[in-house]
Design a protein around this motif. Structure first.
Motif, PDB file in Angstrom:
ATOM      1  N   ILE A 175      12.126  27.288  16.344  1.00 47.04           N
ATOM      2  CA  ILE A 175      13.409  27.926  16.019  1.00 47.04           C
ATOM      3  C   ILE A 175      14.056  27.325  14.773  1.00 47.04           C
ATOM      4  O   ILE A 175      14.286  28.021  13.784  1.00 47.04           O
ATOM      5  CB  ILE A 175      14.384  27.821  17.208  1.00 47.04           C
ATOM      6  N   TRP A 176      14.343  26.028  14.800  1.00 49.16           N
ATOM      7  CA  TRP A 176      15.172  25.437  13.747  1.00 49.16           C
ATOM      8  C   TRP A 176      14.511  25.490  12.370  1.00 49.16           C
ATOM      9  O   TRP A 176      15.093  25.976  11.414  1.00 49.16           O
ATOM     10  CB  TRP A 176      15.536  23.997  14.113  1.00 49.16           C
ATOM     11  N   GLU A 177      13.288  24.978  12.283  1.00 48.31           N
ATOM     12  CA  GLU A 177      12.614  24.969  10.981  1.00 48.31           C
ATOM     13  C   GLU A 177      12.274  26.387  10.527  1.00 48.31           C
ATOM     14  O   GLU A 177      12.358  26.707   9.340  1.00 48.31           O
ATOM     15  CB  GLU A 177      11.343  24.108  11.049  1.00 48.31           C
ATOM     16  N   ALA A 178      11.893  27.224  11.483  1.00 51.07           N
ATOM     17  CA  ALA A 178      11.566  28.616  11.139  1.00 51.07           C
ATOM     18  C   ALA A 178      12.779  29.327  10.570  1.00 51.07           C
ATOM     19  O   ALA A 178      12.686  30.092   9.600  1.00 51.07           O
ATOM     20  CB  ALA A 178      11.044  29.345  12.371  1.00 51.07           C
ATOM     21  N   ALA A 179      13.941  29.085  11.159  1.00 51.88           N
ATOM     22  CA  ALA A 179      15.169  29.736  10.685  1.00 51.88           C
ATOM     23  C   ALA A 179      15.539  29.244   9.287  1.00 51.88           C
ATOM     24  O   ALA A 179      15.987  30.027   8.442  1.00 51.88           O
ATOM     25  CB  ALA A 179      16.308  29.459  11.664  1.00 51.88           C
ATOM     26  N   LYS A 180      15.342  27.955   9.045  1.00 51.34           N
ATOM     27  CA  LYS A 180      15.654  27.404   7.722  1.00 51.34           C
ATOM     28  C   LYS A 180      14.770  28.034   6.643  1.00 51.34           C
ATOM     29  O   LYS A 180      15.207  28.265   5.515  1.00 51.34           O
ATOM     30  CB  LYS A 180      15.462  25.886   7.719  1.00 51.34           C
TER      31      LYS A 180
END
Length: 648
Positions: free
Chosen positions: A485-490
């Motif tokens: 989630i986090w890295e993908a969203a960034k």
């Protein structure tokens, strides 16, 4: 990293509750046919009960939804093989070692030291001392010489007086005669602290040793510890590059209003620059002496005697303050501060006593004899190379000979030889070969006893096993969320920007006003101010007319504000011109609004971080639905009913 900390903290804080009726071995639900038991759910639910801020999450069914989502994520993490990553294994290993320290102790000795520390904390001591320096690992001759010297100095003190002798013998190198001032528990090394508390006021201690050398102490005075204070404060901070604003003048105006009978808390809410405490009427968390590291503030706070006493304005590095005493509390009850004391004891030199007791306990537990085995073989293979740190094992070394057995773990000569080889790197001076081998064996035995217990702790201690399991899962969850989630969203900046455009109404500046707000506890005064405002009279001129005979009847605040600003009531009408009179914070206000700033869309760049966070939440919700389709979840409704009944 903020979410990681939250996940792990919530999982690691442990509160135990008992449930008698429900069968803990019942399966509460399954995830892809993998059972999750009632016992685990209840344990996690209850220890997190006081941590959740959303009341709805205390509802069993709502919390079950969270727990199911949690288990779905863990199932996915293991499916992705994240538990096999070297970084995961390394971080888990580090935590496991740290956690084990909390369980590898002698409870009786630890409790005695904690209770003693509490007794010491209840008193402060004022003392001076004389120290004869000698290294902790000095040879017997130097140690004896230092002891004889301190004995001679004690006799001299008894004849000539402590202070005279202290000043005369101090050379700052081998002998130190120092004034220590006031101190309490944990401020000195344990041996020194213990000796000081055991010595009566006016008396001189017997010689005693610490890691620094041999001491004698004269105790000048003892007093009851200052305890804890709870205060409220109003703080006015100087404004950089503002030549008009005078912080001292402002705080003295506020102090005058307090003397005139206005409520401290209302003034704090309206004027204090400490935005954390202002909404609570200036209330600060309770603190003890030395905790704030602001001596001027502490001295005034501890100088207030009666609840409700209010100080004069005092200046610190942070600005100007007025302090009100809420509560003067002595040192907390033992049970209240016991957890904090336990942590301090573990970090203190007292820990050596706990270590000694632990080793004794482990020897008994694993049936290890106190008698040192025959180590003559190792003495025979040492040579002068050891002192040069170049010693090596002989070619015919008998490494496979059994030496020590702990539980089901067999240690051999080769294991002990590794200890000897590593110890030659730290050799200081020329100890005899016999002493080198005996000291090495003692270290070898102690470290292996602790290592064996640590390796088996998960099987021996249920509480430790639960916490380690939860941390293990929490770490997996963080790695999964970061990668999924986090890295993908960034990385998906285009989608984040599209999300912003689609949800623009969530990112706006509210209507604001630029205004001068006049505040007074008198409605009559504020009505007069309103009339003067209507005549376009400047704030300073109004103050000159209204604040007469040394009384502060009105205070002005000038700023750009929305309705959440502390100077405005929530019902304030955001219109240009002089407002109506409002009741606010036990007083009254009127505002002269010179400009109304309309509702405004926040540019994407200004709210990018917030949008990113919202987008991640949005993506997580979609992803969770995918996981529910991937891993079938089946709830045991009968078990759930029993859980609900027992919790109620």
């Amino acid at each position: 990293m903020k979410l990681k900390s939250l996940v792990l903290i919530i999982l690691l804080l442990s509160i135990s509750f008992g449930f008698a009726q429900v069968q803990h071995k019942d399966v509460l639900f399954t995830v892809a046919d993998e059972p999750v038991y009632v016992s685990e759910f209840l344990r996690v639910y209850n220890k997190n009960l006081n941590l959740v801020q959303d009341e709805s999450q205390k509802d069993i069914e709502e919390y079950l939804k969270l727990f199911v989502n949690y288990k779905l994520k863990l199932k996915e993490a293991k499916a992705q093989g994240l538990h096999k990553k070297s970084t995961y294994q390394r971080e888990l290993g580090t935590y496991k070692k740290q956690l084990a320290k909390n369980y590898m102790t002698d409870a009786d000795v630890n409790d005695a030291l904690v209770r003693e520390a509490y007794e010491h904390m209840t008193k402060d001591i004022n003392a001076n001392h004389i120290l004869v320096r000698v290294a902790h690992d000095a040879n017997p001759e130097d140690t004896l010489a230092a002891y004889n010297r301190i004995e001679d100095l004690r006799l001299r003190v008894l004849n000539d007086g402590f202070e005279t002798t202290r000043k005369q013998v101090h050379n700052g190198e081998t002998v130190f005669g120092e004034e220590l001032g006031w101190f309490s528990a944990f401020k000195m090394v344990y041996e020194f602290e213990k000796a000081a508390y055991q010595t009566s006021v006016g008396e001189i201690s017997q010689p005693f040793r610490t890691g620094f050398g041999y001491h004698i102490i004269k105790v000048l005075d003892k007093r009851k510890a200052r305890g804890e204070r709870t205060v409220k404060h109003i703080m006015i901070r100087p404004k950089e590059n503002d030549t008009v604003f005078d912080a001292e003048k402002r705080i003295r105006e506020i102090h005058k209003k307090i003397q005139q009978g206005e409520e401290f808390e209302a003034l704090a809410k309206e004027f204090s620059d400490d935005k954390n405490s202002a909404p609570r009427g200036g209330l600060l968390k309770a603190f003890s002496s030395g905790q704030l590291s602001v001596p001027e503030f502490e001295d005034i706070a501890f100088g207030l005697q009666n609840e409700g006493d209010i100080s004069k304005p005092v200046k610190t590095e942070f600005g100007w303050h007025i302090i009100k005493l809420v509560n003067a509390k002595p040192i907390g009850a033992f049970e209240e501060i016991k957890p904090e004391l336990e942590q301090k004891v573990k970090r203190d030199s007292r820990s050596k006593l706990i270590e000694k007791a632990l080793i004794s306990k482990l020897k008994e537990k694993y049936d290890i004899a106190d008698k040192i085995p025959d180590l003559s073989y190792f003495v025979s293979i040492l040579n002068e190379d050891f002192y040069q740190r170049t010693w090596k094992l002989p070619e015919d070394f008998k490494g496979d000979v059994p030496l020590l057995k702990i539980g089901d773990k067999q240690l051999t000569n080769a294991d002990f030889a590794d200890m000897l080889l590593s110890q030659q790197k730290r050799i200081i001076g020329k100890k005899s070969f016999d002493k080198i081998v005996i000291d090495a064996y003692t270290s070898f035995l102690n470290s292996n006893l602790k290592q064996y217990q640590e390796e088996n702790l998960e099987n021996e201690n249920e509480d430790y096993a639960h916490i380690l399991s939860e941390y293990r899962d929490g770490l997996l969850l963080f790695d999964l969320m970061e990668s999924t989630i986090w890295e993908a969203a960034k990385a998906d900046s285009i989608e984040v920007e599209k999300f912003y455009v689609k949800n623009k109404e969530n990112y706006v500046l509210p209507v604001r006003v630029y205004a001068e707000v006049a505040s007074s506890n008198s409605k009559k005064v504020i009505k007069k101010v309103a009339k003067l405002m209507e005549k376009n009279m400047a704030a300073e001129d109004i103050k000159a007319l209204v604040n007469t005979n040394g009384e502060i009847n009105v205070i002005f605040t000038t700023d750009t504000m929305d309705v959440s600003h502390q100077a405005l009531p929530k019902t304030f009408e955001m219109e240009k011109g002089v407002s109506k009179v409002y009741k606010h914070n036990n007083g009254f206000i009127v505002a002269n609004v010179s400009e109304v700033l309309p509702k405004k869309q926040k540019p994407y760049e200004d709210v990018k971080g917030l949008v990113m966070s919202d987008y991640q939440t949005y993506k997580e919700d979609i992803w969770l639905e995918e996981l529910k389709n991937k891993y079938k979840v089946v709830i045991n409704n009968d078990a759930l009913k029993r859980v609900k009944a027992d919790v109620k």
